[in-house]
Design a protein around this motif. Structure first.
Motif, PDB file in Angstrom:
ATOM      1  N   LEU A  58       1.761   9.281  -5.899  1.00 19.16           N
ATOM      2  CA  LEU A  58       2.139  10.658  -5.549  1.00 19.16           C
ATOM      3  C   LEU A  58       3.307  11.140  -6.408  1.00 19.16           C
ATOM      4  CD1 LEU A  58       1.785  10.719  -1.660  1.00 19.16           C
ATOM      5  CD2 LEU A  58       0.372  11.904  -3.351  1.00 19.16           C
ATOM      6  N   GLY A  59       4.239  10.246  -6.718  1.00 14.24           N
ATOM      7  CA  GLY A  59       5.342  10.611  -7.606  1.00 14.24           C
ATOM      8  C   GLY A  59       4.837  10.975  -8.995  1.00 14.24           C
ATOM      9  N   VAL A 109       0.982   4.142  -2.946  1.00 10.05           N
ATOM     10  CA  VAL A 109       0.730   5.556  -2.658  1.00 10.05           C
ATOM     11  C   VAL A 109       1.929   6.408  -3.060  1.00 10.05           C
ATOM     12  CG1 VAL A 109       0.372   7.210  -0.777  1.00 10.05           C
ATOM     13  CG2 VAL A 109      -0.977   5.112  -0.865  1.00 10.05           C
ATOM     14  N   VAL A 110       3.128   5.944  -2.767  1.00  3.02           N
ATOM     15  CA  VAL A 110       4.336   6.697  -3.137  1.00  3.02           C
ATOM     16  C   VAL A 110       4.459   6.804  -4.656  1.00  3.02           C
ATOM     17  CG1 VAL A 110       6.865   6.627  -3.100  1.00  3.02           C
ATOM     18  CG2 VAL A 110       5.580   6.248  -1.005  1.00  3.02           C
ATOM     19  N   ALA A 111       4.187   5.716  -5.365  1.00  5.61           N
ATOM     20  CA  ALA A 111       4.274   5.750  -6.825  1.00  5.61           C
ATOM     21  C   ALA A 111       3.233   6.705  -7.414  1.00  5.61           C
ATOM     22  CB  ALA A 111       4.085   4.351  -7.389  1.00  5.61           C
ATOM     23  N   THR A 140       0.831  -1.208   0.000  1.00  4.81           N
ATOM     24  CA  THR A 140       0.000   0.000   0.000  1.00  4.81           C
ATOM     25  C   THR A 140       0.860   1.252   0.000  1.00  4.81           C
ATOM     26  OG1 THR A 140      -1.722  -1.190   1.213  1.00  4.81           O
ATOM     27  CG2 THR A 140      -1.828   1.208   1.235  1.00  4.81           C
ATOM     28  N   ILE A 141       1.891   1.244   0.805  1.00  6.49           N
ATOM     29  CA  ILE A 141       2.795   2.404   0.866  1.00  6.49           C
ATOM     30  C   ILE A 141       3.495   2.592  -0.479  1.00  6.49           C
ATOM     31  CG2 ILE A 141       4.915   3.277   1.926  1.00  6.49           C
ATOM     32  CD1 ILE A 141       3.947   2.014   4.559  1.00  6.49           C
ATOM     33  N   ALA A 142       3.929   1.508  -1.096  1.00  3.35           N
ATOM     34  CA  ALA A 142       4.593   1.609  -2.398  1.00  3.35           C
ATOM     35  C   ALA A 142       3.649   2.161  -3.456  1.00  3.35           C
ATOM     36  CB  ALA A 142       5.120   0.244  -2.824  1.00  3.35           C
TER      37      ALA A 142
END
Length: 97
Positions: free
Chosen positions: A25-26, A21-23, A17-19
């Motif tokens: 947002l990037g 969201v980070v992708a 999930t964190i990966a």
């Protein structure tokens, strides 16, 4: 409890999930940077106030038309207007209505 014949579902991991969201947002940051850089790179005379007014009216009108058409689409779907326009009979449908 799980049923013996039921397919197993994989649980979402916190790291996945964190990966994600980070992708995402990037991608949002990169798209925003590209849009701002492209907008400011255009050279030319400044737009007059009438141009901003016309652009605002055009955007608002386009949004109103889009919202109105989507609401008509959902209204006709929910009230059965689409089913009456279909060429096939209701007896052909296998699912409940």
């Amino acid at each position: 409890m799980d049923h013996p014949g039921a397919p197993t579902r994989k649980k979402t991991t916190m790291l996945g999930t964190i990966a994600l969201v980070v992708a995402l947002l990037g991608l949002l940051v990169a798209a925003s940077w590209f849009a701002i850089r492209s907008w400011t790179a255009v050279e030319g005379p400044p737009m007059p106030e009438v141009g901003y007014a016309a652009m605002t009216i055009g955007v608002v009108f386009s949004l109103l038309i889009g919202v109105a058409l989507m609401s008509l689409l959902f209204y006709s779907s929910r009230h059965g207007y689409d089913e009456r326009a279909a060429p096939r009979n209701r007896e052909d449908d296998s699912g409940p209505h």
